[in-house]
Enzyme design. Structure first.
Site, PDB file in Angstrom:
ATOM      1  N   HIS A  18       0.815  -1.213   0.000  1.00 24.55           N
ATOM      2  CA  HIS A  18       0.000   0.000   0.000  1.00 24.55           C
ATOM      3  C   HIS A  18       0.847   1.261   0.000  1.00 24.55           C
ATOM      4  O   HIS A  18       0.451   2.279  -0.528  1.00 24.55           O
ATOM      5  CB  HIS A  18      -0.969  -0.012   1.183  1.00 24.55           C
ATOM      6  N   ARG A  76     -11.346  -4.342 -16.469  1.00 23.03           N
ATOM      7  CA  ARG A  76     -11.067  -5.688 -15.968  1.00 23.03           C
ATOM      8  C   ARG A  76     -12.067  -5.957 -14.854  1.00 23.03           C
ATOM      9  O   ARG A  76     -11.908  -5.471 -13.743  1.00 23.03           O
ATOM     10  CB  ARG A  76      -9.639  -5.776 -15.418  1.00 23.03           C
ATOM     11  N   ARG A 115     -14.651  -6.157 -20.288  1.00 21.64           N
ATOM     12  CA  ARG A 115     -14.147  -7.508 -20.533  1.00 21.64           C
ATOM     13  C   ARG A 115     -14.800  -8.475 -19.566  1.00 21.64           C
ATOM     14  O   ARG A 115     -14.827  -8.229 -18.358  1.00 21.64           O
ATOM     15  CB  ARG A 115     -12.635  -7.548 -20.349  1.00 21.64           C
ATOM     16  N   ASN A 170       0.010  -8.178 -23.332  1.00 22.31           N
ATOM     17  CA  ASN A 170       0.679  -8.837 -22.196  1.00 22.31           C
ATOM     18  C   ASN A 170       0.674 -10.355 -22.387  1.00 22.31           C
ATOM     19  O   ASN A 170       1.695 -11.017 -22.259  1.00 22.31           O
ATOM     20  CB  ASN A 170      -0.026  -8.493 -20.875  1.00 22.31           C
ATOM     21  N   ASP A 171      -0.514 -10.882 -22.679  1.00 16.70           N
ATOM     22  CA  ASP A 171      -0.584 -12.320 -22.903  1.00 16.70           C
ATOM     23  C   ASP A 171      -0.060 -12.690 -24.284  1.00 16.70           C
ATOM     24  O   ASP A 171       0.595 -13.721 -24.447  1.00 16.70           O
ATOM     25  CB  ASP A 171      -2.024 -12.824 -22.728  1.00 16.70           C
ATOM     26  N   ARG A 179       4.768 -14.761 -18.270  1.00 18.92           N
ATOM     27  CA  ARG A 179       4.842 -13.360 -17.866  1.00 18.92           C
ATOM     28  C   ARG A 179       5.006 -13.192 -16.364  1.00 18.92           C
ATOM     29  O   ARG A 179       5.304 -12.101 -15.885  1.00 18.92           O
ATOM     30  CB  ARG A 179       3.617 -12.578 -18.372  1.00 18.92           C
ATOM     31  N   CYS A 225      -4.972  -3.009 -25.669  1.00 19.31           N
ATOM     32  CA  CYS A 225      -5.235  -2.697 -24.268  1.00 19.31           C
ATOM     33  C   CYS A 225      -4.184  -3.302 -23.344  1.00 19.31           C
ATOM     34  O   CYS A 225      -4.261  -3.180 -22.139  1.00 19.31           O
ATOM     35  CB  CYS A 225      -6.634  -3.129 -23.852  1.00 19.31           C
TER      36      CYS A 225
HETATM   37  C1  PEP Z   1      -3.314  -8.538 -21.855  1.00 18.40           C
HETATM   38  O1  PEP Z   1      -3.153  -9.757 -21.761  1.00 18.40           O
HETATM   39  O2  PEP Z   1      -2.588  -7.795 -22.549  1.00 18.40           O
HETATM   40  C2  PEP Z   1      -4.397  -7.873 -21.120  1.00 18.40           C
HETATM   41  C3  PEP Z   1      -4.703  -6.615 -21.350  1.00 18.40           C
HETATM   42  O3  PEP Z   1      -5.067  -8.605 -20.199  1.00 18.40           O
HETATM   43  P1  PEP Z   1      -4.490  -8.974 -18.746  1.00 18.40           P
HETATM   44  O4  PEP Z   1      -3.242  -8.175 -18.537  1.00 18.40           O
HETATM   45  O5  PEP Z   1      -5.580  -8.633 -17.788  1.00 18.40           O
HETATM   46  O6  PEP Z   1      -4.254 -10.441 -18.891  1.00 18.40           O
HETATM   47 MG    MG Z   2      -4.674 -11.007 -20.909  1.00 17.83          MG
END
Ligand code: PEP
Ligand code: MG
Length: 525
Positions: free
Chosen positions: A137, A244, A280, A401-402, A412, A449
């Site tokens: 925090h 999210r 989402r 990201n994924d 990741r 995103c």
């Molecule tokens: C992603 O995978 O890029 C994404 C935006 O979703 P999250 O980071 O919540 O898996």
């Molecule tokens: Mg993702």
């Protein structure tokens, strides 16, 4: 309670709603029946003083949390100790205010959230702690208030005597002890340049993100709860590109019902006042597990039962969420998007689920609105099938990201292979480019995103790939906008085609820097 209410108010003024919420949670801890029961028990049955009872009960509670596997819950031990310390100070009538007299960098083993919020912002130049990490925090409060902070610096108390000069570089996570005079001068100049930049960026707030040759890009923000929208307003978002929704489902023993979800979604729609909300659906599995779902034993949960795969097999969860989303759409524009899609068949079934939810609401006579239906492109399969999938959806949003972890086969969440995780790897860029071109050919919109969407260095590529929307952390927005306003779309297109042919991520970075330099733009970092 009075003191916590004051702290919440101060945190709200200095940092924001997120930060104030920490103290609202502390107020709940004060009222926690379990804790209260243990304190009473220690006084009445064991004959302890009130102070000893409070100290014992809060320490036992904190120690129990520290044993848990979950990083988040372990981090909460500091909150419990903080509440305990404040109760003790109130009971004993001793002041807790250790605010520095002169503006200073605070170095401590650990800091309680109440310390950080109570100190006047202008007295705290920076924070350095031995304990904690990015999710503590203290880190959240520091980020919200814009105080440079570095947590997890082992041994810093030994190494630094009071009065030592320090440079605290929060962006790089670095602390320099006793900087040379040249170093100090360089830091002073960097700070002045940053202040000038922040001022210049604020002037961009109400200007559109449009390239020099007129290509308009929509800049949106990623949120985790409806209140994040108000906190993002100073950065001028044009909508929410990723909501999210997991937050509603975490830390509870039963899933939220349709009504509770509707309240959260409609709150976001109302806060957006006509701007688009991309919602989402529940994306759990992999590293996010909920207690009310029966999880399978999996060797590779990131490749397992998660995202839309789970949604399709749990129509109870999916329908409640879709009904809540469609009902919220009665009050403003909502787009629904599904995570972790890999096949056309999944998309068709998910679309049918949306139709089913609409038909149900119609039967029940509840007001609802039409929604755009899209998918996250975060598996290589979805990116490579973009031309086929484009015929089935209203939009794409690339989850870099994924997509990066699956394309490069780099977990990741693994520290051990973190150096291999590179969203600017040409292989990832090639997939992004394919999605952009496929969307263009089909006449649908596509955005990003994932974290890459908020990287100003990547912006020329993403614009050149033909993407229409970039969604990011609110603070990243002004810088990305500045870059977009300084480049030409035609040149960015040629650049995108070139970048996917380069040898690796470092070549890509070098070329992007050169491109920005030619455009007269400098980018930090
Ligand atoms: C992603 O995978 O890029 C994404 C935006 O979703 P999250 O980071 O919540 O898996
Ligand atoms: Mg993702």
């Amino acid at each position: 309670r009075t003191r916590l209410a004051e702290l919440a108010e101060r945190a709200r003024r200095q940092a924001g709603e997120d930060e104030a919420a920490i103290f609202a949670a502390h107020q709940l801890l004060v009222d926690d029946p379990e804790l209260d029961g243990q304190v009473r028990q220690a006084i009445t049955a064991e004959g302890r003083t009130a102070a000893a009872a409070v100290a014992g009960a809060t320490e036992a509670f904190a120690a129990m949390l520290e044993q848990l596997d979950d990083d988040y819950l372990r981090g909460r031990a500091a909150d419990i100790r903080d509440v305990g310390r404040q109760l003790l100070a109130a009971l004993l009538g001793v002041p807790l205010d250790l605010a520095p007299e002169e503006p200073s960098v605070i170095v401590a083993h650990d800091l309680a959230p109440s310390d950080t919020a109570r100190w006047p912002r202008e007295k705290v130049l920076g924070l350095v702690t031995e304990a904690g990490g990015a999710t503590s925090h203290v880190a959240i409060l520091a980020r919200g208030a814009g105080v440079p902070a570095v947590a997890g610096v082992a041994g810093v108390l030994e190494a630094v005597a009071p009065g030592t000069r320090l440079v605290v570089d929060g962006s790089a996570g670095r602390v320099v002890v006793d900087p040379s005079s040249q170093r100090q001068e360089a830091v002073r100049q960097a700070l002045a340049a940053r202040a000038a930049r922040v001022e210049a960026l604020a002037a961009l707030r109400d200007l559109p993100a449009v390239t020099l040759d007129g290509r308009r890009i929509e800049l949106a923000v990623n949120i985790g709860k409806p209140e994040d929208i108000a906190a993002a307003e100073p950065f001028g978002p044009e909508g929410v590109g990723l909501f999210r929704t997991e937050f509603l489902f975490l830390d509870r023993s039963r899933p939220p019902g349709e009504e509770e979800q509707w309240q959260a979604y409609v709150a976001a729609v109302r806060a957006l006042k006509g701007r688009r909300l991309v919602l989402r659906t529940l994306d759990v599995g992999a590293d996010k597990r909920l207690p009310f779902i029966d999880w399978p034993e999996e060797m590779n949960p990131a490749l397992g039962w998660r995202g839309a795969r789970l949604g399709l097999e749990r129509p109870d969860l999916l329908q409640a969420q879709l009904r809540a989303a469609l009902r919220a759409a009665a009050e403003g524009p909502v787009s629904v998007m599904f995570p972790m899609v890999a096949t056309v068949d999944e998309v068709r079934r998910l679309r049918r689920a949306v139709e089913e939810a609409a038909a149900g609401l119609e039967r029940d006579g509840l007001p609802w609105g039409r929604v755009e239906v899209g998918i996250m492109v975060e598996t290589p399969a979805a990116a490579l099938s973009a031309r086929v999938l484009a015929a089935e959806v209203d939009f794409f949003s690339i989850g870099t990201n994924d997509l990066t972890q699956y394309t490069l086969a780099v977990d990741r969440t693994s520290q051990r292979v973190a150096a291999l995780y590179d969203p600017l790897h040409p292989a990832v860029l090639r997939l992004i480019l394919e999605v952009g071109r496929a969307a263009e050919a089909a006449g649908i919109w596509a955005g990003v995103c994932g974290e890459l969407g908020g990287d100003p260095l990547a912006a020329p590529f993403l614009v050149g790939a033909g993407l229409h929307e970039l969604s990011m952390h609110p603070r990243a927005l002004p810088e990305v906008k500045r870059v977009i306003r300084g480049i030409r779309y035609e040149e960015a297109r040629a650049l995108a085609d070139e970048l996917v042919t380069l040898a690796g991520g470092s070549e890509v970075r070098r070329r992007l820097r050169a491109f920005l330099e030619e455009a007269g733009l400098d980018v930090e970092g």
